[in-house]
Design an enzyme around this catalytic site. Structure first.
Site, PDB file in Angstrom:
ATOM      1  CG  LEU A 488     -33.648  45.181   9.917  1.00 20.61           C
ATOM      2  CD1 LEU A 488     -32.989  46.489   9.226  1.00 20.61           C
ATOM      3  CD2 LEU A 488     -34.244  44.185   8.908  1.00 20.61           C
ATOM      4  N   GLY A 491     -26.490  42.788  18.244  1.00 18.51           N
ATOM      5  CA  GLY A 491     -24.875  42.688  18.365  1.00 18.51           C
ATOM      6  C   GLY A 491     -24.821  42.919  19.727  1.00 18.51           C
ATOM      7  N   GLY A 492     -23.425  43.279  19.622  1.00 19.85           N
ATOM      8  CA  GLY A 492     -22.633  43.506  20.937  1.00 19.85           C
ATOM      9  C   GLY A 492     -23.141  45.118  21.225  1.00 19.85           C
ATOM     10  CB  SER A 495     -31.472  45.867  18.577  1.00 17.20           C
ATOM     11  OG  SER A 495     -31.338  44.808  20.006  1.00 17.20           O
ATOM     12  CG  ASP A 604     -18.022  42.330  16.488  1.00 16.70           C
ATOM     13  OD1 ASP A 604     -17.876  41.262  16.605  1.00 16.70           O
ATOM     14  OD2 ASP A 604     -19.264  42.891  16.952  1.00 16.70           O
TER      15      ASP A 604
END
Ligand SMILES: *[C@@H]1O[C@H](CO)[C@@H](O)[C@H](O)[C@H]1NC(C)=O
Ligand SMILES: *[C@@H]1O[C@H](CO)[C@@H](O)[C@H](O)[C@H]1NC(C)=O
Ligand SMILES: *[C@@H]1O[C@H](CO)[C@@H](O)[C@H](O)[C@H]1NC(C)=O
Ligand SMILES: *[C@@H]1O[C@H](CO)[C@@H](O)[C@H](O)[C@H]1NC(C)=O
Ligand SMILES: *[C@@H]1O[C@H](CO)[C@@H](O)[C@H](O)[C@H]1NC(C)=O
Ligand SMILES: *[C@@H]1O[C@H](CO)[C@@H](O)[C@H](O)[C@H]1NC(C)=O
Ligand SMILES: *[C@@H]1O[C@H](CO)[C@@H](O)[C@H](O)[C@H]1NC(C)=O
Ligand SMILES: *[C@@H]1O[C@H](CO)[C@@H](O)[C@H](O)[C@H]1NC(C)=O
Ligand SMILES: *[C@@H]1O[C@H](CO)[C@@H](O)[C@H](O)[C@H]1NC(C)=O
Ligand SMILES: *[C@@H]1O[C@H](CO)[C@@H](O)[C@H](O)[C@H]1NC(C)=O
Ligand SMILES: *[C@@H]1O[C@H](CO)[C@@H](O)[C@H](O)[C@H]1NC(C)=O
Ligand SMILES: *[C@@H]1O[C@H](CO)[C@@H](O)[C@H](O)[C@H]1NC(C)=O
Length: 800
Positions: A488, A491-492, A495, A604
């Site tokens: 989907l 990110g940091g 997944s 974030d």
């Protein structure tokens, strides 16, 4: 004796005339030693002896005179490789037209090495200029300097200095790192211009490239769009038959700004800000430390979450403990026990590690995994092997650039002496089995392992409840996500995959990466996150922790993340929806910041982390993950890639992060809600439009705010609301944390309980303009004098 010596020394010194304090010049009959310095006319730069770190080594260097930093910020070093230990008995002077450094025994240990005609020897002077350049020129100053330090940079690139390639001498100006923060001698990392492609590249050991700026297109570097975001700098490229170079200037020459190649191979751009009185990090590359090639040397392994970043592999130790202690890892690691070549094969074992990239310079061999292992075992030069797919690779010689990966990296087996590894029982037994070749034994062992494995599985094999959270079994999540096939997003922290549980509910499974926490601490952090429940926050349903596999299971949101609608054109959100989304996010953040048991800073906030449910109600995702990574937020920063447009300036300056960092990111996102595009975009003409500054300008000039609105809305929005959102956004992205409102004030402004005052232009765009506007976020709404306002005001004053 002592006394006599001193007298002699004093006599010695009185023979050469010393520098008067405050001078900017060393003339032919003068010398500089001890604590004497020369200072440029505008008092920006100072030249003299300095001591590096804790050693007793002294060097001639140039530093900022005005920055009272301790140690001083060194921008240039003369005798990088030849330190002296007694600065009072050493001298910097002009001899035969050259500036030279004489050591304690009056031997020349450094020189400008130029040839000039003897007739002008006496008129040659060395002058420190106000841009940090040390020049050797004729006293009359009518001709070009014979030599300048700008042509011989060390680890710093200053404004006004050329950095490039001299086509006449065929030499590049190369910026070379210090060996460590305490040792200015030439380190292993460097950055230089590749004139053919007009790009800067960072290299390890002068050869292996690990970062590039991308080509210069006349306005920006392909991989560094940020350069243009800052109006305060101008970069330009010049080329002619003699030279090709870049040069940059700062619009306000009193601004202190520099680029340095640091001892760990990262290029940093620093600037000194009047109001913080310290050098702040403005920009750096590469963004993660472990991308620096071979940071940890041979047999060293880089851990992004480690402190220090480097470690030796099991069975190895630093080649030089002293260097290692000073964070100079370039020497790498050596075996604790040498492998005895050809003999005692049974005393050798393999250490399995998972790395991001396999090292270079492998050679191929044929055979199965077992044969690959035997090949390496029997070859006494072989240091490691790997078996990927059906391919066997072996390495002879040093293994460089190992970087830890606990996700889906590559496995490599390093040969080590068996007494240096404390290996798990299984591999030990298998080793014995393989060497002795007792098939029956092997079968028995395998059977035993199988039984043990089964037993373990059974005890783990149940999905249980822990508090309000479900503790999932890895296998179940593997099945639910069809072996992590439907991604989907990423990110940091890892997944996210779509999954369907047995009860056929749809979930989003996040596979975490780079979480070094132990299982117990992880469970406790997760259970804290599990208690967070709010209509504007994505619900955590459960988690899974098995070995290095750490996963979080969330409710699945049908309408995906906000960025897909705003930037990828999934569905145009009308103004009313956008306003409600802004309000929802604000409420979610208020809850995170103020209402939960522990204040949680999200760290974030960006459209990717705002999910939308079936009714387009926004839900904040990825909260609390910074906590999982640990307290060291600056490390988190380096792992958050591509989020820069949302990062508050304090992330870069290294001060403690507060909830106001989220306020900043929220402000950036508000602007994107209005604009419908990323807060900075590169247009066709490759100019970069930095939208926040446009918003600030329109507000301040009383322009038409609807002109800022996303084109796709055809101006269908409430002028008043757009103005309000823009004003709030500008407050949120103020440079100083104190100037930004808290999220609860933001919430009240959006709700209309409070009116919003005109914000000052955020300092990040006028970074270097010293403006200190008084800070008043709002005025009381005349119609509403609820106790809420009083409370907020009280809160506000508490800020000061
Ligand atoms: C140093 O030498 C220069 C010229 O060589 C002369 O003009 C100057 O007076 C001298 N300075 C001193 C202090 O003797
Ligand atoms: C420098 O040396 C002193 C004593 O020699 C010691 O106490 C101090 O910890 C050292 N500092 C560093 C940064 O190594
Ligand atoms: C000065 O430099 C010379 C030549 O490099 C060297 O032989 C000598 O030992 C140095 N003197 C001192 C006191 O370090
Ligand atoms: C100057 O030249 C000498 C010999 O040619 C060389 O050993 C020395 O490294 C040079 N020094 C500098 C600073 O380039
Ligand atoms: C250097 O300066 C002296 C005066 O200080 C002047 O006489 C001489 O012509 C100059 N030389 C050059 C090459 O400019
Ligand atoms: C760096 O390169 C030089 C040759 O250019 C080589 O001799 C040296 O061993 C290399 N250093 C390392 C640490 O590999
Ligand atoms: C560099 O100099 C050579 C002659 O030395 C010349 O042929 C060449 O065109 C020059 N390169 C550039 C980029 O001007
Ligand atoms: C290149 O150098 C030569 C010799 O110094 C000089 O005559 C010429 O003007 C220079 N060309 C440019 C474009 O600066
Ligand atoms: C860059 O800025 C400096 C100082 O503000 C100015 O002198 C120079 O002309 C500018 N260069 C370019 C290419 O804009
Ligand atoms: C070195 O390792 C880093 C981090 O894993 C990786 O990004 C890079 O591509 C590697 N470099 C080479 C030349 O393999
Ligand atoms: C390196 O640091 C460790 C731990 O701080 C210390 O025990 C050791 O003595 C240091 N070694 C050297 C050579 O400085
Ligand atoms: C890898 O091989 C290349 C050429 O084959 C060589 O130049 C380089 O030094 C080698 N690197 C290492 C780390 O051995």
């Amino acid at each position: 004796m002592r006394f006599k010596e001193t007298i002699l020394l004093l006599l010695c010194f009185s023979l050469s005339i010393t520098i008067s304090s405050g001078a900017n010049t060393i003339s032919a009959n003068q010398s500089l030693s001890g604590d004497q310095t020369i200072i440029s006319d505008g008092e920006q730069f100072e030249l003299g002896f300095f001591k590096a770190g804790n050693s007793s080594n002294y060097y001639i260097g140039i530093w900022y005179n005005k920055l009272n930093s301790n140690p001083p910020t060194i921008v240039w070093v003369a005798n990088r490789e030849t330190p002296i230990s007694d600065r009072f008995r050493s001298e910097l002077k002009i001899i035969n037209g050259n500036l030279v450094l004489l050591n304690e025994s009056k031997s020349q240990i450094w020189s400008t090495n130029i040839t000039t005609t003897t007739t002008i020897f006496n008129s040659i002077v060395a002058v420190i200029l106000d841009d940090g350049n040390l020049v050797l020129r004729n006293r009359s100053n009518l001709v070009e300097p014979f030599w300048e330090s700008f042509d011989h940079p060390t680890h710093t690139w200053l404004p006004g200095a050329k950095l490039g390639y001299n086509n006449r001498t065929k030499k590049s100006q190369i910026i070379r790192s210090w060996k460590s923060n305490e040792d200015p001698s030439v380190g292993i990392f460097s950055v230089e211009l590749h004139p053919s492609s007009r790009e800067f590249v960072s290299k390890w050991n002068g050869s292996q490239q690990y970062w590039t700026s991308g080509s210069w297109d006349g306005k920006a570097f392909a991989s560094v769009p940020e350069v243009l975001l800052d109006y305060s700098y101008n970069f330009s490229y010049h080329t002619n038959e003699n030279e090709s170079y870049f040069i940059y200037f700062v619009s306000d020459p009193s601004i202190i700004s520099l680029f340095i190649m640091d001892a760990l191979g990262i290029i940093r751009q620093l600037a000194w800000l009047e109001d913080t009185h310290e050098l702040n990090l403005i920009w750096f590359e590469p963004k993660t430390q472990c991308e620096v090639y071979s940071l940890c040397g041979s047999f060293g392994i880089c851990r992004q979450s480690g402190s220090p970043f480097c470690d030796c592999l099991t069975g190895f130790e630093p080649r030089s403990e002293r260097d290692w202690n000073q964070s100079d890892f370039s020497g790498g690691c050596v075996r604790k026990t040498d492998l005895e070549c050809g003999r005692n094969v049974e005393k050798q074992d393999f250490l399995k590690i998972t790395v991001k990239n396999l090292p270079l310079n492998n050679s191929m061999a044929v055979g199965s995994a077992g044969e690959c292992r035997t090949t390496c075992l029997n070859d006494c030069l072989c240091e490691a092997y790997s078996f990927v797919g059906t391919q066997c690779s072996v390495w002879n010689g040093d293994l460089l650039n190992l970087s830890e990966d606990d996700g889906s990296g590559n496995e490599i087996y390093i040969k080590v002496d068996s007494k240096d590894v404390s290996h798990p029982k299984r591999s030990n037994l298998v080793t014995v089995g393989a060497v002795v070749g007792v098939v029956v034994g092997l079968v028995f062992v395998l059977a035993l392992i199988f039984v043990l494995y089964r037993k373990k599985r059974v005890s783990l094999g149940k999905t249980t409840m822990e508090g309000s959270l479900v503790a999932f079994v890895y296998k179940d999540l593997q099945i639910a996500t069809k072996n992590f096939s439907e991604k989907l997003g990423g990110g940091g922290f890892g997944s996210v995959f779509k999954g369907r549980l047995r009860d056929s509910s749809i979930v989003a499974v996040k596979r975490l990466e780079g979480i070094s926490q132990g299982e117990k601490q992880f469970r406790s952090e997760v259970s804290t996150i599990g208690t967070i429940q709010h209509v504007n926050i994505v619900r955590l349903r459960g988690f899974c922790v098995e070995g290095s596999n750490k996963l979080l299971v969330y409710d699945y949101m049908v309408n995906s993340s906000l960025d897909t609608h705003l930037f990828l054109g999934k569905q145009v959100l009308n103004w009313k929806m956008r306003y409600q989304i802004a309000l929802g996010i604000a409420r979610g953040l208020v809850y995170l910041h103020e209402k939960c048991r522990d204040c949680i800073i999200h760290c974030d906030i960006k459209p990717e982390n705002i999910l939308l449910d079936a009714d387009f109600c926004p839900k904040i995702a990825d909260f609390g993950l910074a906590k999982l990574v640990g307290r060291d937020f600056s490390r988190v920063l380096t792992t958050i890639r591509g989020t820069r447009g949302y990062l508050a300036p304090e992330w870069l300056s290294g001060v403690a992060i507060t909830a106001k960092a989220d306020v900043f990111s929220f402000g950036m996102m508000l602007i994107e809600l209005v604009y419908g595009k990323r807060n900075s975009v590169r247009c066709e003409n490759s100019r970069i439009t930095y939208f926040p500054s446009l918003v600030a300008d329109v507000l301040n000039e009383g322009g038409d705010v609807l002109s800022l609105l996303d084109n796709r809305l055809n101006g269908e929005a409430s002028d008043e609301e757009v103005t309000k959102v823009c004003k709030i956004a500008c407050w949120c992205i103020q440079y100083e944390e104190e100037s930004r409102p808290s999220m609860s004030l933001v919430e009240q402004m959006l709700e209309g309980v409070l009116d919003v005052n005109m914000p000052p232009i955020p300092k990040s765009f006028t970074l270097f303009v010293d403006k200190s506007d008084p800070v008043v976020f709002f005025t009381e709404s005349p119609s509403n004098e609820s106790s809420q306002i009083k409370e907020s005001l009280d809160n506000l004053w508490q800020v000061y």
